[in-house]
Enzyme design. Structure first.
Site, PDB file in Angstrom:
ATOM      1  N   ASP A  13       9.712 -68.420 -51.454  1.00  0.00           N
ATOM      2  CA  ASP A  13      10.881 -67.576 -51.179  1.00  0.00           C
ATOM      3  C   ASP A  13      11.513 -68.136 -49.914  1.00  0.00           C
ATOM      4  OD1 ASP A  13      12.588 -65.636 -50.181  1.00  0.00           O
ATOM      5  OD2 ASP A  13      11.178 -63.973 -50.444  1.00  0.00           O
ATOM      6  N   ASP A  54      13.298 -62.945 -55.774  1.00  0.00           N
ATOM      7  CA  ASP A  54      13.772 -63.786 -54.662  1.00  0.00           C
ATOM      8  C   ASP A  54      12.969 -65.079 -54.519  1.00  0.00           C
ATOM      9  OD1 ASP A  54      11.408 -62.723 -53.730  1.00  0.00           O
ATOM     10  OD2 ASP A  54      12.248 -61.834 -51.908  1.00  0.00           O
ATOM     11  N   ASP A  55      12.062 -65.350 -55.479  1.00  0.00           N
ATOM     12  CA  ASP A  55      11.211 -66.540 -55.372  1.00  0.00           C
ATOM     13  C   ASP A  55      11.756 -67.690 -56.208  1.00  0.00           C
ATOM     14  OD1 ASP A  55       8.487 -65.778 -53.888  1.00  0.00           O
ATOM     15  OD2 ASP A  55       9.323 -64.038 -54.928  1.00  0.00           O
ATOM     16  N   TYR A  92      19.514 -63.415 -46.353  1.00  0.00           N
ATOM     17  CA  TYR A  92      18.388 -62.667 -45.822  1.00  0.00           C
ATOM     18  C   TYR A  92      17.094 -63.492 -45.905  1.00  0.00           C
ATOM     19  CZ  TYR A  92      15.147 -59.104 -44.628  1.00  0.00           C
ATOM     20  OH  TYR A  92      14.162 -58.417 -43.982  1.00  0.00           O
ATOM     21  N   ASP A 133       7.060 -61.412 -58.952  1.00  0.00           N
ATOM     22  CA  ASP A 133       7.636 -61.089 -57.646  1.00  0.00           C
ATOM     23  C   ASP A 133       7.088 -59.748 -57.180  1.00  0.00           C
ATOM     24  OD1 ASP A 133       9.221 -61.379 -55.375  1.00  0.00           O
ATOM     25  OD2 ASP A 133      10.937 -60.357 -56.298  1.00  0.00           O
ATOM     26  N   TYR A 229      -6.984 -59.974 -45.624  1.00  0.00           N
ATOM     27  CA  TYR A 229      -6.226 -59.964 -46.867  1.00  0.00           C
ATOM     28  C   TYR A 229      -4.730 -59.877 -46.591  1.00  0.00           C
ATOM     29  CZ  TYR A 229      -4.695 -58.902 -51.560  1.00  0.00           C
ATOM     30  OH  TYR A 229      -4.068 -58.962 -52.763  1.00  0.00           O
ATOM     31  N   LYS A 232       0.361 -60.839 -50.785  1.00  0.00           N
ATOM     32  CA  LYS A 232       1.504 -60.550 -51.663  1.00  0.00           C
ATOM     33  C   LYS A 232       2.389 -61.792 -51.734  1.00  0.00           C
ATOM     34  CE  LYS A 232      -0.395 -56.543 -51.032  1.00  0.00           C
ATOM     35  NZ  LYS A 232      -0.333 -56.290 -49.621  1.00  0.00           N
ATOM     36  N   ASP A 233       1.850 -62.863 -52.355  1.00  0.00           N
ATOM     37  CA  ASP A 233       2.609 -64.109 -52.311  1.00  0.00           C
ATOM     38  C   ASP A 233       3.386 -64.380 -53.586  1.00  0.00           C
ATOM     39  OD1 ASP A 233       0.167 -64.331 -53.447  1.00  0.00           O
ATOM     40  OD2 ASP A 233      -0.415 -66.169 -52.446  1.00  0.00           O
ATOM     41  N   ASP A 234       3.551 -63.345 -54.433  1.00  0.00           N
ATOM     42  CA  ASP A 234       4.416 -63.486 -55.601  1.00  0.00           C
ATOM     43  C   ASP A 234       3.994 -64.693 -56.435  1.00  0.00           C
ATOM     44  OD1 ASP A 234       5.549 -61.351 -54.373  1.00  0.00           O
ATOM     45  OD2 ASP A 234       7.262 -62.433 -53.592  1.00  0.00           O
ATOM     46  N   SER A 243      -4.458 -73.827 -80.694  1.00  0.00           N
ATOM     47  CA  SER A 243      -5.454 -74.828 -81.100  1.00  0.00           C
ATOM     48  C   SER A 243      -6.727 -74.783 -80.260  1.00  0.00           C
ATOM     49  CB  SER A 243      -4.853 -76.237 -81.036  1.00  0.00           C
ATOM     50  OG  SER A 243      -3.576 -76.258 -81.596  1.00  0.00           O
ATOM     51  N   ASP A 287      12.945 -51.936 -54.038  1.00  0.00           N
ATOM     52  CA  ASP A 287      12.525 -53.346 -53.952  1.00  0.00           C
ATOM     53  C   ASP A 287      11.558 -53.701 -55.086  1.00  0.00           C
ATOM     54  OD1 ASP A 287      14.085 -53.579 -51.728  1.00  0.00           O
ATOM     55  OD2 ASP A 287      12.510 -54.309 -50.399  1.00  0.00           O
TER      56      ASP A 287
HETATM   57  P1  13P Z   1       9.135 -60.614 -50.987  1.00  0.00           P
HETATM   58  O1  13P Z   1       7.641 -60.860 -50.787  1.00  0.00           O
HETATM   59  O2  13P Z   1       9.537 -60.754 -52.420  1.00  0.00           O
HETATM   60  O3  13P Z   1       9.933 -61.463 -50.066  1.00  0.00           O
HETATM   61  O4  13P Z   1       9.408 -59.095 -50.656  1.00  0.00           O
HETATM   62  C1  13P Z   1       9.053 -58.611 -49.404  1.00  0.00           C
HETATM   63  C2  13P Z   1       9.329 -57.173 -49.178  1.00  0.00           C
HETATM   64  O5  13P Z   1       9.007 -56.689 -48.129  1.00  0.00           O
HETATM   65  C3  13P Z   1       9.967 -56.357 -50.216  1.00  0.00           C
HETATM   66  O6  13P Z   1      10.167 -55.026 -49.778  1.00  0.00           O
HETATM   67  P1  13P Z   2      -3.573 -72.463 -83.702  1.00  0.00           P
HETATM   68  O1  13P Z   2      -4.468 -72.750 -84.872  1.00  0.00           O
HETATM   69  O2  13P Z   2      -2.705 -73.618 -83.342  1.00  0.00           O
HETATM   70  O3  13P Z   2      -4.322 -71.929 -82.531  1.00  0.00           O
HETATM   71  O4  13P Z   2      -2.539 -71.301 -84.185  1.00  0.00           O
HETATM   72  C1  13P Z   2      -2.970 -70.015 -84.363  1.00  0.00           C
HETATM   73  C2  13P Z   2      -1.786 -69.076 -84.318  1.00  0.00           C
HETATM   74  O5  13P Z   2      -0.734 -69.403 -83.820  1.00  0.00           O
HETATM   75  C3  13P Z   2      -1.996 -67.731 -84.803  1.00  0.00           C
HETATM   76  O6  13P Z   2      -1.077 -66.846 -84.200  1.00  0.00           O
HETATM   77 MG    MG Z   3      11.758 -62.205 -49.813  1.00  0.00          MG
HETATM   78 MG    MG Z   4       9.377 -62.417 -53.613  1.00  0.00          MG
END
Ligand code: 13P
Ligand code: 13P
Ligand code: MG
Ligand code: MG
Length: 377
Positions: A13, A54-55, A92, A133, A229, A232-234, A243, A287
């Site tokens: 973003d 916004d990403d 922004y 997002d 932690y 929130k990296d979208d 197959s 948002d």
């Molecule tokens: P983004 O992580 O998409 O930039 O959003 C941040 C945010 O604070 C939204 O309210």
């Molecule tokens: P594949 O045999 O290519 O996985 O296909 C299966 C299919 O698309 C059933 O929805």
């Molecule tokens: Mg943003």
């Molecule tokens: Mg975002």
């Protein structure tokens, strides 16, 4: 140069219009220019520039493997150029996810998120890319569990001899900054015991025991902020399909459940994940609600093939926009209903995330202010 193809989906973003909404078309244009230079210089085979909310999302194909310095530099330069345009227009949060002024050899740890996979292209190579997002990478854990571990979602796990082998799941521990590969279905309950905690664990990769890489998720911010932690990296996810791998429909089906994901307003709320078309991904309610888009394409001799004419110039693609259809309206309506309900909690949990997960907090200041007035019970 390898026989193998690498698909790199790198996102950031770097600025948006009227809050955290969408990049300006000029930003997309300069990013495309930077990508086309990558093709001219021979580093990229093909590319596609898109967005979710916004990403900005840069999809690239090449033969240079994961974490390639030159490829990451192309992405970095595209984001820098787009951020520059955003700054000129005083948009922004211009440059929001570019944590440093200079490229250091790899976008990981510098702000952008990256999902990359290297594989030998099958005779036909269908792929889904997912872009989200206003949420964190652990949002993909529940759909991944359903797609790759749940026979009630993926009938192929039961009836397709190639899928019957099961999958290996790489789980990242955010707090201890470690990763582990676990085997499904043998360790299915153990895997769920971990990834059910979306504040600490996220799935990074899924591997088919014969075919190789099946899915990969961007988990960058989780990695750089080990011990704390901030997630929130979208995030983005790529899933190879068919197959022996999940059918496209099996990979899409879990998104019909509008699960609660953390993120949304100020990265601090729980909202229902809203599947929508790229063009519908502006965050229009508080948002949000947190969005997820899914594009379908083929990788053909290392190039991207959508519904555009064969051999179209690099960058000129029209992937399928899987959540565009009215089939997804009931899910969207339900997601809105749930999100409005969650907003009813205002600043109370579980409307907001736990104190450790809040991206903004006044709690330490408030506790300090009232310290002298605190009495024993
Ligand atoms: P983004 O992580 O998409 O930039 O959003 C941040 C945010 O604070 C939204 O309210
Ligand atoms: P594949 O045999 O290519 O996985 O296909 C299966 C299919 O698309 C059933 O929805
Ligand atoms: Mg943003
Ligand atoms: Mg975002």
């Amino acid at each position: 140069m390898s026989e193998k193809i690498t698909v790199s989906l790198i996102k950031a973003d770097v600025g948006s219009i009227a809050g955290h909404s969408r990049p300006h078309p000029k930003m997309m244009e300069v990013a495309s220019l930077a990508m086309s230079k990558g093709v001219k210089d021979g580093l990229l085979l093909d590319y596609y520039v898109t967005r979710c909310g916004d990403d900005m999302e840069l999809l690239m194909t090449h033969r240079n493997g994961e974490n390639h310095k030159g490829v990451h530099e192309i992405a970095w330069n595209a984001f820098m150029d787009a951020a520059q345009e955003a700054k000129k227009m005083h948009l922004y949060a211009a440059g929001q996810d570019l944590l440093s002024d200079a490229f250091s050899g790899n976008v990981r740890g510098q702000g952008p998120g990256a999902a990359e996979m290297e594989f030998v292209e099958r005779p036909t190579e269908p792929m889904l890319i997912f872009m989200a997002d206003k949420c964190g990478p652990a949002a993909y854990s529940l759909p991944i569990a359903k797609i790759f571990m749940d026979p009630f979602t993926t009938t192929g796990l039961v009836i397709d001899p190639r899928a019957h082998l099961g999958y290996d799941i790489e789980v990242v521990d955010v707090i201890d900054h470690k990763k582990v590969i676990m085997s499904s279905p043998a360790e299915m309950y153990d895997i769920l015991a971990l990834i059910g905690d979306t504040t600490r664990f996220a799935v990074k990769r899924v591997l088919h025991r014969d075919i190789g890489i099946a899915a990969v998720v961007s988990t960058e911010k989780l990695n750089i902020s080990a011990g704390k932690y901030v997630g929130k990296d979208d995030p983005v996810m790529m899933v190879r399909c068919q197959s022996g791998l999940p059918a496209v429909g099996e990979a899409l089906q879990p998104f019909a459940f509008p699960q609660l994901v953390s993120g949304w307003m100020r990265g601090s709320h729980y909202g229902a994940w809203y599947p929508c078309a790229v063009d519908e991904s502006d965050p229009t309610y508080h948002d949000g609600p947190p969005r997820v888009c899914s594009l379908g394409l083929q990788i053909s001799n290392g190039k991207i093939q959508g519904i555009e004419p064969p051999n179209s110039p690099p960058g000129n693609h029209k992937p399928l926009d899987y959540f565009a259809g009215k089939e997804w309206d009931p899910v969207r309506n339900k997601a809105m209903e749930i999100s409005i309900y969650m907003r009813g909690h205002g600043p109370f949990m579980p409307g907001i995330v736990s104190p450790e997960e809040l991206e903004y907090t006044t709690r330490p200041d408030v506790l300090k202010k009232i310290e002298s007035r605190m009495e024993p019970l």
